[in-house]
Design an enzyme around this catalytic site. Sequence first.
Site, PDB file in Angstrom:
ATOM      1  N   ASN A 160      -9.500  -4.948 -20.546  1.00 40.89           N
ATOM      2  CA  ASN A 160      -9.370  -5.564 -21.859  1.00 40.89           C
ATOM      3  C   ASN A 160      -9.355  -4.638 -22.975  1.00 40.89           C
ATOM      4  OD1 ASN A 160     -12.120  -4.681 -21.435  1.00 40.89           O
ATOM      5  ND2 ASN A 160     -12.930  -6.301 -22.499  1.00 40.89           N
ATOM      6  N   LYS A 198      -9.679   5.674 -12.085  1.00 35.31           N
ATOM      7  CA  LYS A 198      -9.015   4.487 -11.476  1.00 35.31           C
ATOM      8  C   LYS A 198      -8.975   3.470 -12.488  1.00 35.31           C
ATOM      9  CE  LYS A 198      -9.514   0.885  -9.695  1.00 35.31           C
ATOM     10  NZ  LYS A 198      -8.644  -0.415  -9.958  1.00 35.31           N
ATOM     11  N   GLY A 227     -17.012  -3.064 -16.317  1.00 36.52           N
ATOM     12  CA  GLY A 227     -16.451  -4.410 -15.796  1.00 36.52           C
ATOM     13  C   GLY A 227     -17.328  -5.655 -15.431  1.00 36.52           C
ATOM     14  N   SER A 228     -16.999  -6.128 -14.467  1.00 34.69           N
ATOM     15  CA  SER A 228     -18.094  -7.461 -14.258  1.00 34.69           C
ATOM     16  C   SER A 228     -19.466  -7.080 -13.814  1.00 34.69           C
ATOM     17  CB  SER A 228     -17.213  -8.363 -13.472  1.00 34.69           C
ATOM     18  OG  SER A 228     -17.047  -7.650 -12.250  1.00 34.69           O
ATOM     19  N   VAL A 262     -19.063  -6.880  -9.694  1.00 32.81           N
ATOM     20  CA  VAL A 262     -18.741  -5.419  -9.179  1.00 32.81           C
ATOM     21  C   VAL A 262     -19.648  -4.567  -9.511  1.00 32.81           C
ATOM     22  CG1 VAL A 262     -16.810  -3.746  -9.177  1.00 32.81           C
ATOM     23  CG2 VAL A 262     -16.260  -6.260  -9.273  1.00 32.81           C
ATOM     24  N   GLY A 263     -20.164  -4.495 -10.781  1.00 34.41           N
ATOM     25  CA  GLY A 263     -21.139  -3.726 -11.256  1.00 34.41           C
ATOM     26  C   GLY A 263     -22.355  -3.252 -10.423  1.00 34.41           C
ATOM     27  N   GLU A 301     -21.390  -0.588 -17.560  1.00 30.78           N
ATOM     28  CA  GLU A 301     -21.099  -1.441 -19.055  1.00 30.78           C
ATOM     29  C   GLU A 301     -20.760  -2.698 -18.334  1.00 30.78           C
ATOM     30  OE1 GLU A 301     -22.185  -0.828 -21.967  1.00 30.78           O
ATOM     31  OE2 GLU A 301     -22.610   1.353 -21.591  1.00 30.78           O
ATOM     32  N   CYS A 352     -15.973  -7.962 -24.186  1.00 32.48           N
ATOM     33  CA  CYS A 352     -17.366  -7.893 -23.571  1.00 32.48           C
ATOM     34  C   CYS A 352     -18.354  -8.458 -24.701  1.00 32.48           C
ATOM     35  CB  CYS A 352     -17.887  -6.711 -23.192  1.00 32.48           C
ATOM     36  SG  CYS A 352     -17.556  -5.160 -23.928  1.00 32.48           S
ATOM     37  N   GLN A 356      -7.152 -15.517 -14.357  1.00 29.11           N
ATOM     38  CA  GLN A 356      -8.132 -15.455 -15.310  1.00 29.11           C
ATOM     39  C   GLN A 356      -7.946 -16.865 -16.257  1.00 29.11           C
ATOM     40  OE1 GLN A 356     -10.506 -13.384 -15.006  1.00 29.11           O
ATOM     41  NE2 GLN A 356     -11.697 -13.978 -17.164  1.00 29.11           N
ATOM     42  N   GLU A 398     -20.528 -15.619 -18.683  1.00 27.32           N
ATOM     43  CA  GLU A 398     -19.561 -15.308 -19.478  1.00 27.32           C
ATOM     44  C   GLU A 398     -18.061 -15.972 -19.128  1.00 27.32           C
ATOM     45  OE1 GLU A 398     -18.187 -11.240 -18.541  1.00 27.32           O
ATOM     46  OE2 GLU A 398     -18.557 -10.838 -20.572  1.00 27.32           O
ATOM     47  N   GLU A 403     -22.617   4.308 -24.025  1.00 29.99           N
ATOM     48  CA  GLU A 403     -21.260   5.114 -24.228  1.00 29.99           C
ATOM     49  C   GLU A 403     -21.282   5.401 -25.909  1.00 29.99           C
ATOM     50  OE1 GLU A 403     -18.141   2.717 -21.714  1.00 29.99           O
ATOM     51  OE2 GLU A 403     -18.508   4.280 -20.391  1.00 29.99           O
TER      52      GLU A 403
HETATM   53  P1  NAD Z   1     -13.583  -6.154 -12.954  1.00 31.61           P
HETATM   54  O1  NAD Z   1     -15.198  -5.844 -12.508  1.00 31.61           O
HETATM   55  O2  NAD Z   1     -13.244  -7.190 -11.929  1.00 31.61           O
HETATM   56  O3  NAD Z   1     -12.973  -4.920 -12.559  1.00 31.61           O
HETATM   57  C1  NAD Z   1     -13.236  -3.713 -13.215  1.00 31.61           C
HETATM   58  C2  NAD Z   1     -12.830  -2.528 -12.770  1.00 31.61           C
HETATM   59  O4  NAD Z   1     -13.502  -2.301 -11.295  1.00 31.61           O
HETATM   60  C3  NAD Z   1     -11.270  -2.516 -12.162  1.00 31.61           C
HETATM   61  O5  NAD Z   1     -10.698  -1.490 -12.216  1.00 31.61           O
HETATM   62  C4  NAD Z   1     -11.338  -3.010 -10.791  1.00 31.61           C
HETATM   63  O6  NAD Z   1     -10.157  -2.540 -10.162  1.00 31.61           O
HETATM   64  C5  NAD Z   1     -12.519  -2.122 -10.368  1.00 31.61           C
HETATM   65  N1  NAD Z   1     -13.314  -2.752  -9.063  1.00 31.61           N
HETATM   66  C6  NAD Z   1     -13.080  -3.904  -8.558  1.00 31.61           C
HETATM   67  N2  NAD Z   1     -13.703  -3.938  -7.472  1.00 31.61           N
HETATM   68  C7  NAD Z   1     -14.072  -2.734  -7.162  1.00 31.61           C
HETATM   69  C8  NAD Z   1     -14.771  -2.388  -5.971  1.00 31.61           C
HETATM   70  N3  NAD Z   1     -15.214  -2.948  -4.959  1.00 31.61           N
HETATM   71  N4  NAD Z   1     -15.091  -0.877  -6.079  1.00 31.61           N
HETATM   72  C9  NAD Z   1     -14.721  -0.159  -7.084  1.00 31.61           C
HETATM   73  N5  NAD Z   1     -14.136  -0.662  -8.166  1.00 31.61           N
HETATM   74  C10 NAD Z   1     -13.662  -2.077  -8.116  1.00 31.61           C
HETATM   75  O7  NAD Z   1     -13.851  -6.557 -14.401  1.00 31.61           O
HETATM   76  P2  NAD Z   1     -12.441  -6.788 -15.285  1.00 31.61           P
HETATM   77  O8  NAD Z   1     -12.076  -8.315 -14.978  1.00 31.61           O
HETATM   78  O9  NAD Z   1     -11.738  -5.827 -15.192  1.00 31.61           O
HETATM   79  O10 NAD Z   1     -13.116  -6.884 -16.841  1.00 31.61           O
HETATM   80  C11 NAD Z   1     -13.710  -7.952 -17.224  1.00 31.61           C
HETATM   81  C12 NAD Z   1     -15.172  -7.554 -17.350  1.00 31.61           C
HETATM   82  O11 NAD Z   1     -15.445  -6.252 -17.787  1.00 31.61           O
HETATM   83  C13 NAD Z   1     -16.063  -8.680 -18.182  1.00 31.61           C
HETATM   84  O12 NAD Z   1     -17.282  -8.830 -17.398  1.00 31.61           O
HETATM   85  C14 NAD Z   1     -16.517  -8.012 -19.378  1.00 31.61           C
HETATM   86  O13 NAD Z   1     -17.564  -8.289 -20.097  1.00 31.61           O
HETATM   87  C15 NAD Z   1     -16.482  -6.515 -18.718  1.00 31.61           C
HETATM   88  N6  NAD Z   1     -16.721  -5.517 -19.788  1.00 31.61           N
HETATM   89  C16 NAD Z   1     -17.643  -5.019 -20.358  1.00 31.61           C
HETATM   90  C17 NAD Z   1     -18.018  -3.869 -21.429  1.00 31.61           C
HETATM   91  C18 NAD Z   1     -18.902  -3.222 -21.797  1.00 31.61           C
HETATM   92  O14 NAD Z   1     -18.830  -2.136 -22.446  1.00 31.61           O
HETATM   93  N7  NAD Z   1     -20.294  -3.716 -21.539  1.00 31.61           N
HETATM   94  C19 NAD Z   1     -16.425  -3.766 -22.016  1.00 31.61           C
HETATM   95  C20 NAD Z   1     -15.295  -4.322 -21.523  1.00 31.61           C
HETATM   96  C21 NAD Z   1     -15.414  -5.408 -20.520  1.00 31.61           C
END
Ligand code: NAD
Length: 504
Positions: free
Chosen positions: A160, A183, A236-237, A240-241, A258, A292, A339, A393, A472
């Site tokens: 995003n 990555k 990310g989400s 996954v986090g 994050e 986010c 999405q 979310e 960050e």
């Molecule tokens: P996602 O969790 O699907 O993917 C994020 C990253 O993780 C991608 O590069 C993906 O390829 C990688 N990934 C997926 N599975 C993995 C695994 N098993 N091991 C290692 N890496 C893996 O998230 P998204 O759909 O790309 O982004 C949207 C999410 O990100 C939303 O929940 C949003 O709130 C969050 N976000 C948070 C912030 C913040 O700073 N808090 C900023 C931007 C986005």
Amino acid sequence: MSGTPAVAERVEGLNVIGGERRPSRSGATFESRNPAHAAEVVGVFPRSAAEDVDDAVRAAAAAYAQWRLVPWPARGEIILRAAQILERDKEPIARLMTREMGKVLTEARGDTQEAIDMGKFIAGEGRRAFGETVPSELRDKWAMTMRQPLGVVACITPWNFPVAIPSWKIFPAIMAGNAVVFKPAEDTPACALRFVEALEEAGLPAGVVNIVFGYGEECGEAVLRHPGVRAVSFTGSVEVGRHVAEVCGAMLKRSSLELGGKNAIVVLDDADVELAVDGALWGAFGTSGQRCTASSRLVVQRGVVAGFTAHLAERAASLRVGDGLREDVQVGPIINEKQLRRVHGYTEVGVGEGARLVLGGEVARDGELAEGWFYRPTIFGDVRASMRVAQEEIFGPTTVILPVESVDEALAVANGTRYGLSASVYTRDVRTAFRAVNELEAGIVYVNAPTIGAEIQLPFGGIKNTGNGHREAGHQALDEFSEWKSIYVDYSGRLQRAQIDVEM
Ligand code: NAD
């Protein structure tokens, strides 16, 4: 000005490992597509797996041996040059970003600008990066601290903010002397490559930043599990986090997370309602709600809720949805079809829960919009805090209005989610404003401004399920990527025992 977007060329991307361009070892590839015109392939990239990640980690480890010895100011000079290159190329990068990720051009320029700002800011740490000098309890003894790099660190990013978020991670990581395996998200590889190319052109030694493209569960997973990676910086989400934290925890690696948000704007009876509508419109529908920090909840006091809702709906109905390359478009597409289905699924959830659909709630398909993944700005009214649309979310152009009776109830509702990234309050009363600043459970709080709009000189991050305590941006960004070393220098020429040989 409105104009037909030009057909742009396709990017043939390769991994960058130890300064070399490499396909994946398997030869497999994947495509990145334009979400406004789904048939348009923006680029083709290697679908990397564990063996490619291993190559990247080895290259990073080799480069790290020298890079950590480069003086901080010299590292800062390279980062500054990279920021200047991004500044020079801001317009083509923004256009590429709009094609690949969909956000409207003005916002794509802002995303790129954030990376430029971050580079310029963190480059200055090359001549700061303060440690401490503190008194020793013994004579002729010196006590001080200095930052040390971690080694090879991984940066895993979402789609995003395809240039800004990599910059928040990679600039401070290399400033602190680490080498990086990057990555990026599978939806925005071309933007990620442009960022790495700026570093290369700036003179970053080969191998200090390596990029491996690929899917999360294949390439990302291999990055997480590689024993040569000392720390993982992940955005990310939540799902996954959590997995990242579990894998890193078991391997005793550092992870910084994050994650998601469900950010509330609180609008009180004494607010400037016009200003609050302006803020809600920008906060909820900017980047099609795919931030986010999106203002995905509007907690509005009873005295102004009817007027606020009507006015917001009227303004949101007139937002122009379309290809973000057209300068008159205000809301771009959703990143991908999956999405889009998810966003619409939440409309069905909201209706099923009894929330009142005030506006939108449908996939936009008229004319050219049928070529991409567009969703109409959507507002739910009369939402209760317990509803799923008020708790989960959605990550799309959907916001929910929660009517409340009092300031106490407004703060309780705003705090009543598992997330804690960003929050905002609109009020003309300075006492209420400061009370809200103190009580809102969020890493970032705005007064009389929406939940988006962070600047890079302050730390960015959230509490509760939004993260695991890291920040960050700001000078705090270095904490994520460095260890403290404590140093004692005894120049007394004799054995002095701490805690024992102390004099009064
Ligand atoms: P996602 O969790 O699907 O993917 C994020 C990253 O993780 C991608 O590069 C993906 O390829 C990688 N990934 C997926 N599975 C993995 C695994 N098993 N091991 C290692 N890496 C893996 O998230 P998204 O759909 O790309 O982004 C949207 C999410 O990100 C939303 O929940 C949003 O709130 C969050 N976000 C948070 C912030 C913040 O700073 N808090 C900023 C931007 C986005």
